[in-house]
Design a protein around this motif. Sequence first.
Motif, PDB file in Angstrom:
ATOM      1  N   THR A   1       0.953  -1.423   0.140  1.00 19.45           N
ATOM      2  CA  THR A   1       0.022   0.076  -0.158  1.00 19.45           C
ATOM      3  C   THR A   1       0.651   1.199   0.030  1.00 19.45           C
ATOM      4  OG1 THR A   1      -1.593  -1.135   1.177  1.00 19.45           O
ATOM      5  CG2 THR A   1      -1.869   1.035   1.153  1.00 19.45           C
ATOM      6  N   ILE A   2       1.975   1.061   0.689  1.00 18.28           N
ATOM      7  CA  ILE A   2       2.827   2.290   0.957  1.00 18.28           C
ATOM      8  C   ILE A   2       3.427   2.490  -0.419  1.00 18.28           C
ATOM      9  CG2 ILE A   2       4.872   3.388   2.027  1.00 18.28           C
ATOM     10  CD1 ILE A   2       4.045   2.053   4.483  1.00 18.28           C
TER      11      ILE A   2
ATOM     12  N   SER B   1       4.310   5.547  -5.677  1.00 18.35           N
ATOM     13  CA  SER B   1       4.266   5.379  -7.049  1.00 18.35           C
ATOM     14  C   SER B   1       3.134   6.599  -7.527  1.00 18.35           C
ATOM     15  CB  SER B   1       4.011   4.151  -7.567  1.00 18.35           C
ATOM     16  OG  SER B   1       3.917   3.888  -8.839  1.00 18.35           O
ATOM     17  N   LYS B   2       2.125   6.497  -6.952  1.00 14.28           N
ATOM     18  CA  LYS B   2       1.096   7.559  -7.331  1.00 14.28           C
ATOM     19  C   LYS B   2       1.623   8.811  -7.385  1.00 14.28           C
ATOM     20  CE  LYS B   2      -3.376   5.280  -7.120  1.00 14.28           C
ATOM     21  NZ  LYS B   2      -4.754   5.367  -6.306  1.00 14.28           N
ATOM     22  N   ALA B   3       1.949   9.121  -6.107  1.00  9.33           N
ATOM     23  CA  ALA B   3       2.488  10.597  -5.835  1.00  9.33           C
ATOM     24  C   ALA B   3       3.523  11.037  -6.972  1.00  9.33           C
ATOM     25  CB  ALA B   3       3.199  10.432  -4.561  1.00  9.33           C
TER      26      ALA B   3
ATOM     27  N   SER C   1       0.569   2.464 -11.063  1.00  9.18           N
ATOM     28  CA  SER C   1       0.113   1.995  -9.852  1.00  9.18           C
ATOM     29  C   SER C   1      -0.718   0.759  -9.741  1.00  9.18           C
ATOM     30  CB  SER C   1      -0.518   2.875  -8.770  1.00  9.18           C
ATOM     31  OG  SER C   1      -1.667   3.455  -9.724  1.00  9.18           O
TER      32      SER C   1
ATOM     33  N   ASN D   1       2.347   1.557  -3.482  1.00  8.40           N
ATOM     34  CA  ASN D   1       1.753   2.134  -4.239  1.00  8.40           C
ATOM     35  C   ASN D   1       1.400   3.600  -4.238  1.00  8.40           C
ATOM     36  OD1 ASN D   1      -0.171   0.875  -6.445  1.00  8.40           O
ATOM     37  ND2 ASN D   1      -1.826   2.106  -5.152  1.00  8.40           N
ATOM     38  N   LYS D   2       1.175   3.921  -2.947  1.00  8.89           N
ATOM     39  CA  LYS D   2       0.939   5.524  -2.748  1.00  8.89           C
ATOM     40  C   LYS D   2       2.201   6.302  -3.323  1.00  8.89           C
ATOM     41  CE  LYS D   2      -2.497   5.487   1.036  1.00  8.89           C
ATOM     42  NZ  LYS D   2      -3.619   6.196   0.095  1.00  8.89           N
TER      43      LYS D   2
END
Length: 322
Positions: free
Chosen positions: A307-308, A313-315, A320, A310-311
């Motif tokens: 989850t971390i 990567s999105k940021a 993602s 993925n966040k």
Amino acid sequence: MEKLYMDAAKDVVVKKEKKKKTLATRIWQQKELILIALPFVIYILVFNYAPLVGWTMAFQKYKPALGMFEQEWVGLANFKQLFSDSSFIRVIRNTISMSIINLSLSFFFSITFAVMLNELKNKSIKKVIQTVSYLPHFLSWIIVTGIVLDVLSTETGVINQLLMTFNFIDQPINFLADPKYFWWIVGFSNVWKSTGWGSIIYLSAMSSINDELYEAAEMDGASRLRKIWHITLPGIKPTIFILLLINIGNIMNAGFEVQYLLGNGLVQEVSQTIDIYVLRYGISLGNYSLATAAGIFNSVISVILITIANKFSKAAGEESLF
């Protein structure tokens, strides 16, 4: 004013009804796809999620002779015992260290190997190398560890003979008896087994890069290295990020077989992973509750890590998973 409130309420009801109709319409329109996916969803629910009921053992003093609801509930006592056990802390350290080494080496060698194959112009030679490189993936870890033991042998091992021939050492090194070598032996064993297979996805991603980009770079006088750096690697960047995210989720799963087969009493402090810990307590010692607690800890940390990642990567504006 009262009329306005009534009109607004009516609008909300109408919108909800429209939304319901839209959802129902969409389900009806995709009924064939839903029917095709249904058996797989049922399969996952039955074989992946239904067994999670067994996690209740982590909160019980589980005895196999009693039913699930006849067990003694102990709350978080098993987790407290787990984290007060110094060997479990050592096991976490071993698992994370070996995972990071495996992840780094696997990514580097798979991408490098895929780039080198992609640059090979002779298709016949390329196919032969690809086929040969895939073969180790199909070997069991028992065979692979047998090869590793032979290669690192103090009497007939190739590594020791080469090191002695070139005067790097005077006496053969017993690699598998020295803890400082163990993590790297596991890492390079994984590299030998999985580099060829791991390069398939990168080669597939490279095949989708537009050839006109390479032609334009050639016209501009770009060297082969510059084409790799400015076209090939940026072209496979989304694939690298997706695979990195998936592998970060597995960072608490350093493996079981290779550590179990190569490990021995002399390197026990660095060879034990969470999976081996679960096996020892769950099967060998019959402490199912403690083993289940260790398994839950492993799963929860894996979900948090992915989850971390993925966040982040999105940021960063990259690919993602969700």
